[in-house]
Design a protein around this motif. Structure first.
Motif, PDB file in Angstrom:
ATOM      1  N   ASP A 210       0.831  -1.206   0.000  1.00 33.58           N
ATOM      2  CA  ASP A 210       0.000   0.000   0.000  1.00 33.58           C
ATOM      3  C   ASP A 210       0.870   1.264   0.000  1.00 33.58           C
ATOM      4  N   THR A 214       0.863   3.961  -2.978  1.00 32.89           N
ATOM      5  CA  THR A 214       0.525   5.351  -2.658  1.00 32.89           C
ATOM      6  C   THR A 214       1.588   6.311  -3.189  1.00 32.89           C
ATOM      7  N   ASP A 217       0.980   6.763  -6.757  1.00 33.12           N
ATOM      8  CA  ASP A 217      -0.148   7.687  -6.975  1.00 33.12           C
ATOM      9  C   ASP A 217       0.305   9.137  -6.834  1.00 33.12           C
ATOM     10  N   ARG A 218       1.144   9.393  -5.820  1.00 31.08           N
ATOM     11  CA  ARG A 218       1.616  10.766  -5.586  1.00 31.08           C
ATOM     12  C   ARG A 218       2.437  11.276  -6.772  1.00 31.08           C
ATOM     13  N   GLU A 301       5.544   8.487   3.415  1.00 32.27           N
ATOM     14  CA  GLU A 301       5.324   7.082   3.034  1.00 32.27           C
ATOM     15  C   GLU A 301       6.653   6.317   3.075  1.00 32.27           C
TER      16      GLU A 301
END
Length: 319
Positions: A210, A214, A217-218, A301
């Motif tokens: 995850d 993520t 995605d960023r 992250e």
């Protein structure tokens, strides 16, 4: 419940099934059941339970989150997914106007090991169904996870280079994010179906996947912001992007071959970078743009990834 292992033949061991469970599913001698490995555990399924491996959803009523739900059903291990849709209806999907059926096909194409199996109509409702075309093999996890890291490293370098040259790479970033999401979803599907071979690490792998997705995605949102608003990035921010790219590559190296001195050094450098970036944000007094916000999220992250790498190598601390 505990069961004693019995010798059922010269080279066969057996374990008895609990009678209430046998009666519930009306099992009989000679009937086939499904047995799946899940790390140090075994999962036993009857034919009746196997039938539960199909799912259906109404895409029209669930838009704009319908494609996410298809992805969730895939990650949950469903072998058949039926999507009900409205013919000729158009929707906005990833910034573009497309037909609902094309959105469904595009989403189905994203699912590794699945293929479009049927288009039809049932009770006056149109549907498209995707079906598993290749069985999930838990031995594929390590290679697939390493591939996820490689996709992310490529994406980070790609976005950094584009920002340095003030270049629009939205289409390339879109494809890179798709590869990252595909690979992450397949990794999750393996874990849901079988768990990790070292079962205590399964939950950490879920979370690690995850985190990586993520970050992907960023980077995509950064490319999107650059594409839509032509945001100019100053030299100081570019240096932070370069650091982020290096951190991702270094964490991948530590994942493949754990080195305690390297992870200590990386932890310290990342912590200092986050504090430095937070100081810059406070100094800007709210003038930061979406690019800066997403970059800060990437650093956070990454710190969580480092924590999980420590956990995956907990044996190092064993006395």
């Amino acid at each position: 419940m505990k069961r004693r292992i019995l010798q059922a033949g010269q080279a066969t061991l057996a374990v008895s099934l609990p009678m209430p469970w046998v009666k519930r599913f009306k099992l009989k001698k000679g009937q086939d059941i499904e047995v799946e490995e899940q790390g140090s555990s075994l999962k036993i399924k009857t034919a009746a339970m196997t039938e539960e491996d199909s799912a259906a959803l109404n895409v029209s009523s669930l838009h704009p989150i319908s494609t996410k739900i298809i992805g969730l059903l895939y990650k949950a291990g469903y072998k058949k997914i039926k999507a009900l849709y409205s013919p000729n209806k158009t929707v906005i999907h990833r910034g573009k106007e497309v037909k609902e059926i094309d959105m469904i096909k595009n989403t189905f194409d994203h699912l590794i090991g699945m293929q479009l199996w049927e288009l039809g109509k049932e009770k006056n409702e149109n549907y498209a169904m995707v079906m598993e075309s290749a069985k999930v093999n838990p031995k594929e996890f390590d290679n697939t996870f390493n591939q996820l890291y490689l996709h992310l490293i490529h994406q980070a370098e790609q976005v950094y280079e584009a920002l340095s040259l003030n270049k629009d790479i939205f289409d390339e970033a879109y494809l890179a994010e798709r590869l990252i999401n595909q690979t992450a979803d397949f990794c999750t599907r393996i874990l849901v179906s079988f768990g990790h071979e070292e079962y205590k690490k399964t939950l950490q792998y879920y979370n690690l996947i995850d985190n990586l997705e993520t970050i992907g995605d960023r980077y995509f949102y950064i490319a999107l912001e650059q594409h839509e608003n032509k945001t100019k990035i100053n030299k100081e921010i570019l240096e932070f992007f370069q650091k982020a790219s290096g951190f991702i590559e270094e964490s991948s190296s530590i994942y493949r071959k754990f080195d305690f001195d390297k992870i200590k050094s990386l932890t310290k450098e990342l912590d200092e970078t986050i504090k430095s970036y937070e100081y810059k944000i406070r100094k800007s007094k709210g003038k930061e743009n979406l690019v800066s916000y997403n970059l800060y999220s990437i650093f956070l992250e990454l710190y969580e990834i480092i924590e999980k790498l420590y956990f995956l190598n907990y044996d190092y601390f064993k006395e």
